[in-house]
Write a protein that holds these residues in place. Structure first.
Motif, PDB file in Angstrom:
ATOM      1  N   ALA A  14       0.842  -1.195   0.000  1.00 16.39           N
ATOM      2  CA  ALA A  14       0.000   0.000   0.000  1.00 16.39           C
ATOM      3  C   ALA A  14       0.880   1.248   0.000  1.00 16.39           C
ATOM      4  O   ALA A  14       0.536   2.277  -0.584  1.00 16.39           O
ATOM      5  CB  ALA A  14      -0.921   0.000   1.211  1.00 16.39           C
ATOM      6  N   ARG A  15       2.018   1.120   0.664  1.00 16.40           N
ATOM      7  CA  ARG A  15       2.950   2.241   0.751  1.00 16.40           C
ATOM      8  C   ARG A  15       3.391   2.710  -0.648  1.00 16.40           C
ATOM      9  O   ARG A  15       3.296   3.885  -0.984  1.00 16.40           O
ATOM     10  CB  ARG A  15       4.182   1.791   1.548  1.00 16.40           C
ATOM     11  N   LEU A  18       0.497   4.265  -2.607  1.00 17.06           N
ATOM     12  CA  LEU A  18       0.132   5.612  -2.161  1.00 17.06           C
ATOM     13  C   LEU A  18       1.145   6.651  -2.608  1.00 17.06           C
ATOM     14  O   LEU A  18       0.777   7.751  -3.018  1.00 17.06           O
ATOM     15  CB  LEU A  18      -0.018   5.648  -0.638  1.00 17.06           C
ATOM     16  N   ILE A  19       2.434   6.299  -2.524  1.00 12.57           N
ATOM     17  CA  ILE A  19       3.470   7.239  -2.979  1.00 12.57           C
ATOM     18  C   ILE A  19       3.240   7.567  -4.443  1.00 12.57           C
ATOM     19  O   ILE A  19       3.259   8.726  -4.854  1.00 12.57           O
ATOM     20  CB  ILE A  19       4.888   6.647  -2.783  1.00 12.57           C
ATOM     21  N   MET A  21       0.496   7.322  -6.204  1.00 10.14           N
ATOM     22  CA  MET A  21      -0.743   8.077  -6.403  1.00 10.14           C
ATOM     23  C   MET A  21      -0.579   9.544  -6.024  1.00 10.14           C
ATOM     24  O   MET A  21      -1.081  10.441  -6.704  1.00 10.14           O
ATOM     25  CB  MET A  21      -1.874   7.448  -5.594  1.00 10.14           C
ATOM     26  N   LYS A  22       0.111   9.769  -4.911  1.00  7.12           N
ATOM     27  CA  LYS A  22       0.328  11.148  -4.475  1.00  7.12           C
ATOM     28  C   LYS A  22       1.161  11.918  -5.510  1.00  7.12           C
ATOM     29  O   LYS A  22       0.788  13.002  -5.947  1.00  7.12           O
ATOM     30  CB  LYS A  22       1.045  11.154  -3.120  1.00  7.12           C
ATOM     31  N   ASP A  23       2.281  11.327  -5.921  1.00  8.09           N
ATOM     32  CA  ASP A  23       3.159  11.997  -6.882  1.00  8.09           C
ATOM     33  C   ASP A  23       2.441  12.259  -8.204  1.00  8.09           C
ATOM     34  O   ASP A  23       2.523  13.345  -8.768  1.00  8.09           O
ATOM     35  CB  ASP A  23       4.406  11.138  -7.145  1.00  8.09           C
ATOM     36  N   SER A  25      -0.802  12.475  -8.789  1.00  5.62           N
ATOM     37  CA  SER A  25      -1.909  13.429  -8.708  1.00  5.62           C
ATOM     38  C   SER A  25      -1.374  14.860  -8.655  1.00  5.62           C
ATOM     39  O   SER A  25      -1.949  15.769  -9.260  1.00  5.62           O
ATOM     40  CB  SER A  25      -2.817  13.128  -7.514  1.00  5.62           C
TER      41      SER A  25
ATOM     42  N   TYR B  33      -2.261  16.849   2.293  1.00  3.12           N
ATOM     43  CA  TYR B  33      -1.359  15.704   2.482  1.00  3.12           C
ATOM     44  C   TYR B  33      -0.564  15.875   3.774  1.00  3.12           C
ATOM     45  O   TYR B  33      -0.353  14.920   4.518  1.00  3.12           O
ATOM     46  CB  TYR B  33      -0.393  15.574   1.300  1.00  3.12           C
ATOM     47  N   VAL B 111       0.899   2.758   7.510  1.00  4.27           N
ATOM     48  CA  VAL B 111       1.182   2.679   6.081  1.00  4.27           C
ATOM     49  C   VAL B 111       1.145   4.065   5.435  1.00  4.27           C
ATOM     50  O   VAL B 111       1.941   4.397   4.572  1.00  4.27           O
ATOM     51  CB  VAL B 111       0.174   1.712   5.414  1.00  4.27           C
ATOM     52  N   ILE B 112       0.204   4.894   5.853  1.00  4.20           N
ATOM     53  CA  ILE B 112       0.113   6.227   5.262  1.00  4.20           C
ATOM     54  C   ILE B 112       1.300   7.083   5.684  1.00  4.20           C
ATOM     55  O   ILE B 112       1.921   7.743   4.877  1.00  4.20           O
ATOM     56  CB  ILE B 112      -1.192   6.937   5.679  1.00  4.20           C
ATOM     57  N   GLU B 114       4.263   6.188   6.556  1.00  3.98           N
ATOM     58  CA  GLU B 114       5.475   5.756   5.848  1.00  3.98           C
ATOM     59  C   GLU B 114       5.496   6.291   4.425  1.00  3.98           C
ATOM     60  O   GLU B 114       6.532   6.685   3.914  1.00  3.98           O
ATOM     61  CB  GLU B 114       5.558   4.232   5.797  1.00  3.98           C
ATOM     62  N   ALA B 115       4.318   6.294   3.806  1.00  2.02           N
ATOM     63  CA  ALA B 115       4.263   6.725   2.407  1.00  2.02           C
ATOM     64  C   ALA B 115       4.744   8.153   2.263  1.00  2.02           C
ATOM     65  O   ALA B 115       5.249   8.559   1.234  1.00  2.02           O
ATOM     66  CB  ALA B 115       2.850   6.597   1.853  1.00  2.02           C
ATOM     67  N   PHE B 116       4.587   8.934   3.329  1.00  2.00           N
ATOM     68  CA  PHE B 116       4.920  10.343   3.224  1.00  2.00           C
ATOM     69  C   PHE B 116       6.227  10.680   3.922  1.00  2.00           C
ATOM     70  O   PHE B 116       6.662  11.809   3.895  1.00  2.00           O
ATOM     71  CB  PHE B 116       3.791  11.195   3.787  1.00  2.00           C
ATOM     72  N   LYS B 118       9.159  10.114   3.270  1.00  2.40           N
ATOM     73  CA  LYS B 118      10.276  10.567   2.428  1.00  2.40           C
ATOM     74  C   LYS B 118      10.237  12.094   2.243  1.00  2.40           C
ATOM     75  O   LYS B 118      11.202  12.692   1.817  1.00  2.40           O
ATOM     76  CB  LYS B 118      10.296   9.850   1.085  1.00  2.40           C
TER      77      LYS B 118
END
Lengths: 202, 202
Positions: A14-15, A18-19, A21-23, A25, B33, B111-112, B114-116, B118
């Motif tokens: 999922a990580r 999500l990365i 998808m964020k980038d 978008s 975000y 999970v969220i 971690e996704a951010f 960076k």
């Protein structure tokens, strides 16, 4: 929208999803406004393809979250993930709406152009042709920022996007580059990618 | 949503409205975000307020476009403006959706985060207190970027947002600043705005 392609489950973190998808978008918003400003169907088309890609990522994420949730506690703590993903999906839909204005050829009123004219940098989409000197070169060795004042902010390679590529990324023929820079540099990189310019000036 | 405030027509240039909507919607995505990442209800609340402000701007724009259209040709060339505005409105709605996750206290799954993670830079919201040394100083003379490595990306003054403020902008007590920077600088600026730090180190 008619979806002809079946999206099959595969285990993906999922990580990572999500990365991406964020980038994507964030890039889409940027591209969508630029497509409107410069009345560029090419940029608009990239936005539409990204939107469809984000749809796929959203499905994949939903499936992976379902598989990950073993009990009610898991589900409670994972529901936030799906909500963030849904918001990202909605952002990308809005960007696609904006791109559609360009693709439908709805005349962009001067008022819109003026609103964006304070943006001094331009955004363009170029495809790397086989005869281009960019082929098989690493971004770092090309030094495009120093030589032309342009920055490759994304690369599309087949169905995959590489956002903010690293210095050691090797460009390949067929790559589609999203490039940002001053108007003159943007014109130059278009010639270089096409192969009509065969030398980078220092 | 129950809207208690009636939005009255006033003549405003579509250009100014669109610029404000574009800038605000981009800032909102960033804030949304960040609110999710840092689980910050303060940032989330700013997003919600911006969303309501964009609603108002959208109404104003629609009314001004109606008044501007004298005939069918005008209407045809203005319909694109309303479409861009609608897309911007949708982007801001999505940002508000994301902010709502934080305000509802839905646990953000690791999970969220971690996704951010960076994202090395942090975003914060600080209010300038009367006793702060920021009061009545121009941004340029403060030199926050050089001294603390932070950047004021927006100021909210009452109901108005100033995006990317100029060097000669004078800070006032009660201003809400949206500040981006490395974690240490962000902590410092929080102290400075509160008044617990009374000197800027060179």
């Amino acid at each position: 929208m008619v979806r002809v392609e079946k999206i099959e489950y595969k285990p993906v973190g999922a990580r990572e999803l999500l990365i991406e998808m964020k980038d994507l978008s964030e890039l889409m918003i940027d591209l969508a406004y630029s497509a409107t400003l410069f009345n560029s169907p090419e940029l608009a088309q990239e936005v539409i393809e990204m939107e469809s890609h984000i749809d796929t990522l959203t499905y994949l994420l939903s499936m992976n979250v379902m598989v990950a949730a073993r009990d009610g506690d898991d589900a409670e703590s994972l529901v936030g993930v799906t909500k963030v993903a849904r918001a990202t999906d909605k952002i990308s839909d809005a960007a696609a709406d904006m791109a559609t204005i360009v693709l439908q050829g709805i005349g962009i009123h001067p008022v819109i152009r003026e609103a964006f004219e304070k943006v001094e940098e331009r955004l363009t989409r170029v495809e790397v042709k086989p005869e281009s000197i960019l082929t098989e070169k690493q971004l770092g060795e090309l030094g495009l920022a120093a030589k032309m004042g342009v920055d490759v902010i994304a690369i599309r390679r087949n169905k995959r996007w590489i956002i903010d590529p690293e210095e050691n990324e090797t460009l390949q023929k067929g790559d589609v580059l999203i490039v940002r820079g001053a108007p003159q540099g943007v014109e130059e990189i278009e010639g270089v990618a096409k192969g009509t310019i065969q030398k980078l000036e220092d």
